[in-house]
Enzyme design. Structure first.
Site, PDB file in Angstrom:
ATOM      1  N   GLN A  12      46.830  44.960  49.206  1.00  0.00           N
ATOM      2  CA  GLN A  12      47.302  43.643  49.651  1.00  0.00           C
ATOM      3  C   GLN A  12      48.668  43.304  49.071  1.00  0.00           C
ATOM      4  O   GLN A  12      49.561  42.838  49.792  1.00  0.00           O
ATOM      5  CB  GLN A  12      46.296  42.554  49.220  1.00  0.00           C
ATOM      6  CG  GLN A  12      46.668  41.164  49.748  1.00  0.00           C
ATOM      7  CD  GLN A  12      45.874  40.033  49.116  1.00  0.00           C
ATOM      8  OE1 GLN A  12      45.216  40.209  48.088  1.00  0.00           O
ATOM      9  NE2 GLN A  12      45.943  38.864  49.710  1.00  0.00           N
ATOM     10  N   TYR A 142      35.839  43.109  35.973  1.00  0.00           N
ATOM     11  CA  TYR A 142      37.238  43.025  36.417  1.00  0.00           C
ATOM     12  C   TYR A 142      38.068  42.271  35.383  1.00  0.00           C
ATOM     13  O   TYR A 142      39.124  42.721  34.959  1.00  0.00           O
ATOM     14  CB  TYR A 142      37.289  42.317  37.765  1.00  0.00           C
ATOM     15  CG  TYR A 142      38.660  41.957  38.272  1.00  0.00           C
ATOM     16  CD1 TYR A 142      39.117  40.640  38.253  1.00  0.00           C
ATOM     17  CD2 TYR A 142      39.500  42.932  38.794  1.00  0.00           C
ATOM     18  CE1 TYR A 142      40.370  40.295  38.743  1.00  0.00           C
ATOM     19  CE2 TYR A 142      40.757  42.601  39.299  1.00  0.00           C
ATOM     20  CZ  TYR A 142      41.176  41.282  39.266  1.00  0.00           C
ATOM     21  OH  TYR A 142      42.423  40.962  39.759  1.00  0.00           O
TER      22      TYR A 142
HETATM   23  C1  VAH Z   1      40.162  38.748  43.159  1.00  0.00           C
HETATM   24  N1  VAH Z   1      42.169  38.463  44.486  1.00  0.00           N
HETATM   25  O1  VAH Z   1      39.667  37.845  43.828  1.00  0.00           O
HETATM   26  C2  VAH Z   1      41.688  38.910  43.189  1.00  0.00           C
HETATM   27  C3  VAH Z   1      42.342  38.093  42.116  1.00  0.00           C
HETATM   28  C4  VAH Z   1      42.572  35.816  41.143  1.00  0.00           C
HETATM   29  C5  VAH Z   1      41.697  36.724  41.909  1.00  0.00           C
HETATM   30  O2  VAH Z   1      42.447  38.761  40.923  1.00  0.00           O
HETATM   31  O3  VAH Z   1      39.501  39.513  42.492  1.00  0.00           O
END
Ligand code: VAH
Length: 318
Positions: A12, A142
């Protein structure tokens, strides 16, 4: 920056960042790499593109050596929602990929751009006016890789002199390449649904407020940070940057100003709602403004108008 490597160039951010860098520095000076065997429609096929699995340190080193890269934009990562489904794979890609990039940068004297995220914060972080330096105890895999990534980039800077710089991005809204497995993807999906069918089933609650940014601002921030005078950078990894903060309800209301018949329904996905609830509502980005002149240019009304125009063109041109 003379010879630039973009890792994750078909993602993206990568698609628009690669195009912007090629326009600014010349197509031949920007090598695009991706996990896909070919660039697909995302990138111009004639410009330098290599398949790269960022977990393959030798392949990464060969590309940096062959193209004599002096700057690496490292975008390859599994995003929040997918990383919760595949935490071990996400750790492998997000962390082993990053250490290979930093080691290659150390050996070849490359500067490194690393995208962190509001995901690097957790439930104990002040949710409003989130400071540049504050509690970071994310509850997602994450987020853990983003905090660890920020610290690893700082370590390579002060221990080995690698010029590492990063941004804590909010949710990113874009029309060129679809997002891949994030929690904020609703803010992109909603535009395609609005144009195609005038209704959207949102997986977050109506009142879920999150920081957001339009992709042109996100690209400009990354390029401006990497071009900034390094001696002025105190916070390097990674700067809070934001442009707006809105809820799905507010985004839908703005879309309805252009598509009066558009309707949103809420079918909450508990997993992604829990991720969103652990993130702050609005970051303080004063450090970025003071240290390298950050300023957002797109607000919600301007972004919605432009997104709808772009998606209309994309869905109805061919
Ligand atoms: C996510 N688009 O949703 C990414 C981002 C702030 C969110 O890191 O994981």
């Amino acid at each position: 920056m003379n010879k630039i490597l973009v890792i994750g160039a078909t993602g993206q951010i990568g698609v628009e960042l690669t195009a912007a860098l090629r326009s600014r520095y010349g197509a031949d000076n920007v090598v695009a790499t991706g996990f896909n065997q070919s660039p697909g429609d995302a990138l111009v096929k004639s410009d330098p593109y290599c398949h790269l699995d960022v977990r393959n340190a030798a392949a990464l080193d060969r590309i940096v050596e062959e193209y004599r890269c002096d700057t690496i934009f490292h975008l390859a990562a599994l995003l929040s929602a997918v990383a919760e489904e595949k935490p071990q794979l996400a750790w492998d890609i997000n962390m082993n990929g990053l250490i290979h990039v930093l080691e290659t940068a150390r050996m070849h004297r490359c500067a490194v751009f690393f995208p962190s995220s509001i995901g690097a914060f957790g439930p104990e972080t002040p949710a409003l006016d989130t400071p540049q330096v504050t509690v970071q105890r994310p509850t997602t895999l994450y987020g853990i890789t983003k905090v660890a990534g920020e610290l690893l980039c700082d370590y390579y800077c002060h221990r080995f002199g690698v010029d590492t710089r990063g941004l804590r991005y909010p949710g990113l809204v874009s029309s060129k390449a679809l997002p891949g497995g994030g929690t904020t993807d609703y803010a992109v999906d909603i535009f395609y649904a609005a144009v195609a069918s005038q209704h959207y089933d949102c997986y977050l609650r109506a009142d879920t407020r999150l920081d957001m940014m339009y992709m042109p601002d996100a690209i400009r921030a990354a390029v401006r940070l990497m071009e900034a005078d390094g001696s002025a950078l105190r916070h390097r990894n990674a700067y809070n940057v934001t442009a707006m903060s809105f809820t799905p309800e507010q985004l839908a209301a703005e879309i309805q100003k252009h598509i009066p018949g558009f309707r949103i329904r809420y079918k909450v996905d508990p997993a992604r709602q829990a991720i969103a609830d652990s993130w702050p509502r609005h970051m303080n980005d004063e450090a970025a403004r003071v240290e390298w002149g950050w300023r957002a240019e797109y607000d919600l009304p301007v972004m919605v108008k432009d997104m709808l125009e772009q998606i209309e063109l994309k869905l109805h041109k061919g």
